[in-house]
Design a protein around this motif. Sequence first.
Motif, short mmCIF file in Angstrom:
data_model
loop_
_atom_site.label_atom_id
_atom_site.label_comp_id
_atom_site.label_asym_id
_atom_site.label_seq_id
_atom_site.Cartn_x
_atom_site.Cartn_y
_atom_site.Cartn_z
N GLY A 1 -10.03 -13.51 -2.65
CA GLY A 1 -9.99 -14.15 -1.52
C GLY A 1 -9.09 -13.94 -0.59
O GLY A 1 -8.72 -14.74 0.50
N GLU A 2 -8.25 -12.55 -0.78
CA GLU A 2 -7.19 -12.16 0.12
C GLU A 2 -7.54 -10.79 0.39
O GLU A 2 -8.00 -10.13 -0.29
N LYS A 3 -6.92 -10.33 1.57
CA LYS A 3 -6.92 -8.83 1.89
C LYS A 3 -6.03 -8.05 0.91
O LYS A 3 -4.99 -8.62 0.58
N MET A 4 -6.53 -7.00 0.50
CA MET A 4 -5.78 -6.22 -0.41
C MET A 4 -4.43 -5.88 0.09
O MET A 4 -3.42 -5.77 -0.59
N ALA A 5 -4.38 -5.38 1.45
CA ALA A 5 -3.07 -5.27 2.07
C ALA A 5 -2.15 -4.69 1.27
O ALA A 5 -1.04 -5.03 1.19
N GLY A 6 -2.62 -3.18 0.54
CA GLY A 6 -1.56 -2.48 -0.38
C GLY A 6 -1.32 -3.01 -1.53
O GLY A 6 -0.52 -2.24 -2.59
N ARG A 7 -2.04 -4.00 -1.86
CA ARG A 7 -1.92 -4.59 -3.60
C ARG A 7 -2.21 -3.54 -4.33
O ARG A 7 -1.60 -3.10 -5.47
N GLN A 8 -3.37 -2.63 -4.18
CA GLN A 8 -3.83 -1.53 -4.80
C GLN A 8 -2.65 -0.55 -5.06
O GLN A 8 -2.44 0.02 -6.34
N MET A 9 -1.94 -0.31 -3.98
CA MET A 9 -0.88 0.93 -3.89
C MET A 9 0.20 0.23 -5.10
O MET A 9 0.70 1.32 -5.73
N VAL A 10 0.70 -0.80 -4.94
CA VAL A 10 1.85 -1.41 -5.51
C VAL A 10 1.49 -1.49 -7.14
O VAL A 10 2.23 -1.06 -8.01
N ASP A 11 0.23 -1.67 -7.41
CA ASP A 11 -0.29 -1.67 -8.73
C ASP A 11 -0.14 -0.54 -9.36
O ASP A 11 0.34 -0.12 -10.44
N VAL A 12 -0.67 0.62 -8.66
CA VAL A 12 -0.86 1.93 -9.17
C VAL A 12 0.84 2.49 -9.65
O VAL A 12 1.08 3.11 -10.69
N LEU A 13 1.65 2.13 -8.56
CA LEU A 13 3.10 2.75 -8.57
C LEU A 13 3.74 2.02 -9.73
O LEU A 13 4.57 2.53 -10.43
N ASN A 14 3.54 0.67 -9.88
CA ASN A 14 4.18 -0.02 -10.88
C ASN A 14 3.55 0.52 -12.41
O ASN A 14 4.64 0.91 -13.30
N VAL A 15 2.56 0.84 -12.61
CA VAL A 15 1.90 1.44 -14.02
C VAL A 15 2.71 2.93 -13.98
O VAL A 15 2.91 3.56 -14.99
N MET A 16 2.88 3.67 -12.95
CA MET A 16 3.47 4.90 -12.88
C MET A 16 4.81 4.72 -13.35
O MET A 16 5.60 5.83 -13.20
N ASN A 17 5.44 3.43 -13.26
CA ASN A 17 7.05 3.35 -13.56
C ASN A 17 7.84 4.04 -12.41
O ASN A 17 8.72 4.67 -12.71
N TRP A 18 7.41 3.75 -10.93
CA TRP A 18 7.81 4.34 -9.84
C TRP A 18 9.47 3.72 -9.81
O TRP A 18 9.60 2.81 -10.49
N ASP A 19 10.39 4.42 -9.12
CA ASP A 19 11.73 4.14 -8.96
C ASP A 19 12.24 3.49 -7.68
O ASP A 19 12.54 2.39 -7.65
N TYR A 20 12.08 4.41 -6.59
CA TYR A 20 12.73 3.93 -5.39
C TYR A 20 11.63 3.96 -4.22
O TYR A 20 10.88 5.02 -4.12
N PHE A 21 11.80 3.21 -3.35
CA PHE A 21 10.87 2.96 -1.96
C PHE A 21 11.76 2.52 -0.98
O PHE A 21 12.74 1.74 -1.12
N ILE A 22 11.56 2.78 0.27
CA ILE A 22 11.94 2.35 1.33
C ILE A 22 10.96 1.72 2.51
O ILE A 22 9.80 2.21 2.50
N PHE A 23 11.29 0.82 3.43
CA PHE A 23 10.34 0.48 4.56
C PHE A 23 10.03 1.58 5.26
O PHE A 23 10.93 2.32 5.86
N GLY A 24 8.69 1.76 5.70
CA GLY A 24 8.27 2.76 6.64
C GLY A 24 7.86 1.63 8.09
O GLY A 24 7.59 0.42 7.55
#
Length: 487
Positions: free
Chosen positions: A85-108
């Motif tokens: 019921g909502e736009k994915m709006a990057g949800r897919q990216m966050v999920d994949v990076l979470n599974v990859m145990n990503w460390d650091y990100f900043i705002f673009g």
Amino acid sequence: MLLRFTFLLSFLIFSYTSMAQVVKITFLQLNDVYEMSAVSGGKLGGFARVQTLLDSLKKDNPNTFTVLAGDMLSPSAIGTATYQGEKMAGRQMVDVLNVMNWDYFIFGNHEFDLKEPDLRKRLDEMKFTLIADNVLDSENKPFPNTTKQFKIEVEGISIGILGITLRNFKTSYANISDPLQAAKKEVERLQKEKTDIIVAITHQSIESDVNLAVEVPEIDMIMGGHEHENYHLLRGDHYTPVTKADANAKTVFIHQLEYRKSSGELKIHSQLVFMDESIPEDPAIKALVQKWTDIAFASFEKQGYHPRDIICISTDVLDGSESAVRSRSTGLTDLITAGFITAYPQADASLMNGGSIRIDDKLQPGPISEYDIMRISPFGGDISLVSMEGSTLIRALEQGLKNEGTGAFLQYSNILKSGAKWKLGEDEIQPEKEYRIAISSYLVEKGDQNLGFLTYDEGLVKKTDAPKKEFFQVVINQFKKQYSSTN
């Protein structure tokens, strides 16, 4: 014999102590990643290849950390799909990076393409650390799950990491302070705390990164994003490394740092790695990416699109990379602007802002799918038929040249510059003559950098009775016209 044994033991103790005095740290840097999947026909990039490389790096050095220097949540075609019921709006990216145990990100800057509620949801979902030293919300409070004044400890040494974002873009719900001043303030604090290594993760122009290296020499390295092109520069009095990788993980940087505790000496070796087919795709991440792709495609199909359908067979490499479409004409821009005239046969010429093309990829010869067309312009949009005097058209064309390197660089069809003169077909454009132009509706309804005079509100451009045409369908029709259709 005893003397020799004592000497050998002393040597081994000295060697071990010397080795223990050197701390090795590895950073894997990405920036401007909009696609989970491999691009360029599957030949380059993709999170599944990044995972394979990351596993190898961690095997060699457990002190390996991952960095994504801004622009990840938007824009992408998949991000426009609806899920639960909502736009994915990057949800897919966050999920994949979470599974990859990503460390650091900043705002673009493109994180702020999202509506504020969507961005806040993505921030709540992130299991990795978002460092924001110059970004606050509209009430001057930190966004959820963001941090500043960030440090990590590795084998007895401290590493300070700061994250800064450019401010020359529009956002209604964030307050972004001066990046350079924010960096200076943070570095001063880190120095007072006797931080051993200071690293800046940035999302700003290469000129601003170079200026940061010059103005704040205490920063040991700068890992940046924004340009979509790779850079490896040494700038400032201390020859500070400034690096950026290519967008969509077509390349990544591996930074290997060696810090000697006894002297405080730091050595940095940086390597740009091409993420091509020589790097296998991690099966688990590949499956997760496919899961989200299938979810998005199902959403598109409910909306009446057919992302898997092949519309034609291309025989050319069609360059839609950002660096190209914002500075020169390409096979892809020529095809699209010609499509504008196909859609409006009564048009004398066509105009399009290069920023309309967001695929940042080269479409390879072979099958072109409906999804490829969606990737070209994930935000969709329309085309309008307008009228304007030749003087306005010339003014726009000249300004388009000055906008080289930006999204306001103009692409066109049936227009040619010959010396100092602009021609429409074979004839020189006459300043007082009225011309009909097929144009990106964005340019006449909202305007673009230094092109505000093209908006209807300014009165120099007039609407016609011709109805607007959907960009997506116009481009599909032109692909079918130019190449053999599969229908």
